[in-house]
Write an enzyme that holds these catalytic residues in place. Sequence first.
Site, PDB file in Angstrom:
ATOM      1  N   GLN A 131      -3.864 -13.150  -5.999  1.00  0.00           N
ATOM      2  CA  GLN A 131      -2.457 -13.517  -5.854  1.00  0.00           C
ATOM      3  C   GLN A 131      -2.142 -13.673  -4.374  1.00  0.00           C
ATOM      4  OE1 GLN A 131       0.945 -12.519  -7.576  1.00  0.00           O
ATOM      5  NE2 GLN A 131       1.993 -12.347  -5.641  1.00  0.00           N
ATOM      6  N   ARG A 155       1.008 -15.230  -1.395  1.00  0.00           N
ATOM      7  CA  ARG A 155       2.232 -15.938  -1.007  1.00  0.00           C
ATOM      8  C   ARG A 155       2.130 -16.313   0.466  1.00  0.00           C
ATOM      9  NH1 ARG A 155       5.489 -11.537   1.196  1.00  0.00           N
ATOM     10  NH2 ARG A 155       4.704  -9.542   0.460  1.00  0.00           N
ATOM     11  N   ASN A 156       0.882 -16.430   0.935  1.00  0.00           N
ATOM     12  CA  ASN A 156       0.637 -16.731   2.337  1.00  0.00           C
ATOM     13  C   ASN A 156      -0.378 -17.846   2.505  1.00  0.00           C
ATOM     14  OD1 ASN A 156       2.222 -14.801   3.951  1.00  0.00           O
ATOM     15  ND2 ASN A 156       1.032 -13.265   2.846  1.00  0.00           N
ATOM     16  N   GLY A 205      -4.440  -6.037  -3.100  1.00  0.00           N
ATOM     17  CA  GLY A 205      -4.428  -6.075  -1.653  1.00  0.00           C
ATOM     18  C   GLY A 205      -3.895  -4.806  -1.005  1.00  0.00           C
ATOM     19  N   ARG A 206      -4.101  -4.739   0.293  1.00  0.00           N
ATOM     20  CA  ARG A 206      -3.480  -3.688   1.093  1.00  0.00           C
ATOM     21  C   ARG A 206      -1.984  -3.933   1.089  1.00  0.00           C
ATOM     22  NH1 ARG A 206      -1.420  -2.849   6.119  1.00  0.00           N
ATOM     23  NH2 ARG A 206      -1.916  -0.884   7.156  1.00  0.00           N
ATOM     24  N   ASP A 207      -1.198  -2.873   0.818  1.00  0.00           N
ATOM     25  CA  ASP A 207       0.258  -2.994   0.762  1.00  0.00           C
ATOM     26  C   ASP A 207       0.670  -4.119  -0.184  1.00  0.00           C
ATOM     27  OD1 ASP A 207       2.871  -2.265   1.394  1.00  0.00           O
ATOM     28  OD2 ASP A 207       2.991  -3.679   3.062  1.00  0.00           O
ATOM     29  N   HIS A 208       0.053  -4.161  -1.351  1.00  0.00           N
ATOM     30  CA  HIS A 208       0.274  -5.244  -2.310  1.00  0.00           C
ATOM     31  C   HIS A 208       1.748  -5.322  -2.714  1.00  0.00           C
ATOM     32  CE1 HIS A 208      -1.598  -7.996  -5.369  1.00  0.00           C
ATOM     33  NE2 HIS A 208      -0.357  -7.885  -5.832  1.00  0.00           N
ATOM     34  N   ALA A 209       2.338  -6.520  -2.594  1.00  0.00           N
ATOM     35  CA  ALA A 209       3.732  -6.782  -2.960  1.00  0.00           C
ATOM     36  C   ALA A 209       4.716  -5.902  -2.201  1.00  0.00           C
ATOM     37  CB  ALA A 209       3.940  -6.625  -4.472  1.00  0.00           C
TER      38      ALA A 209
END
Length: 379
Positions: A188, A190-191, A282-286
């Site tokens: 996933q 958004r970047n 991910g690290r710090d996901h969402a």
Amino acid sequence: MVSKPHGGKLVRRLVAERTRERILSEQREYPRVQIEHGRAIDLENIAHGVYSPLKGFLTSDDFQNVLDEMRLSDDTPWTIPIVLDVGERTFDEGDAILLYYDDLPIARMHVEEIYTYDKREFAVKVFKTDDINHPGVARVMSMGDYLVGGEIELLNELPNPFAKYTLRPVETRVLFKELGWKTIVAFQTRNVPHLGHEYVQKAALTFVDGLFINPVLGRKKKGDYKDEVIIKAYEALFRHYYPRDSATLATVRYEMRYAGPREAIHHAIMRKNFGATHFIVGRDHAGVGDYYGPYEAWDTFDNFPDLGITPMFIREAFYCKKCGGMVNAKICPHGEEFHVHISGTKLRKMIMAGEQPPEYMMRPEVYEVVRSFENPFVE
């Protein structure tokens, strides 16, 4: 084997064409409710099975159970309340209503329940804070005073400027089968991709048959990359650096909640419905700001042994001058003085200043795409 849909069956809430025509011809007879864009996107995701097993917006029992237990009332894992809010009661329980976005009738809804709720409880349990500076909290506090639960039937699709990149779960499942993939890892994003993302994706791909990159399109916070920039950047990356038979790209429209650990579970469920068997967390996901711990989402998956999709926890990648490449803390023995961490914030500042990032941070082909846009960021 491609994963089974969440709850066991892929939901499809699309009406037959003859029924659709009849409903639209009688639309003046239904109570009319205007909804905003995020709710309309939720409707599409319910109708196409992205939110399976949901068939509509949550009723009060499911809503409260999601807040308290992170599960539906039948014990199916579910962490984000998918709800329809209204400011006043202009219809009754048992009614069928039409939901409109602008002047477009999006769906018919069978109203099972109209109920009140505690906004602060909603915010604190989902976002772990009632700080109005958190975008998810601000969204909840601006919602109407009533929630409406009940099943929906989709009548019209929202205008979609990225239709050529859009695949529904029923389509991705066919695609994965045609590609011969039995194990699929979803990513996933958004970047715009940088080398850290590429490292994580390819590290995961070494253990499965296929990589499914699934960018989120839709409303984002100020400073995020625009949808078209993300798509074009990934196209460039795929064109030059990904094997065609083991990676694919398709988008999903979704309104980010920035709910950290809870939303990480929700994102995994969505990709399970697309057919993925694995999901990169991910690290710090969402996350947003400092509301959640760096790897808090990883720990949350321990509460869901029955999730039905395997999380993949791959440590944050950085460039090591001594190793001469992208590595992570588990495989690199060298000190911090040799490490160059890839910060999304730093990359944005460099791009805004017209400065090309080093190749160990961002592929030059990706940078060329980003700089081709006059303003690649959400304002």
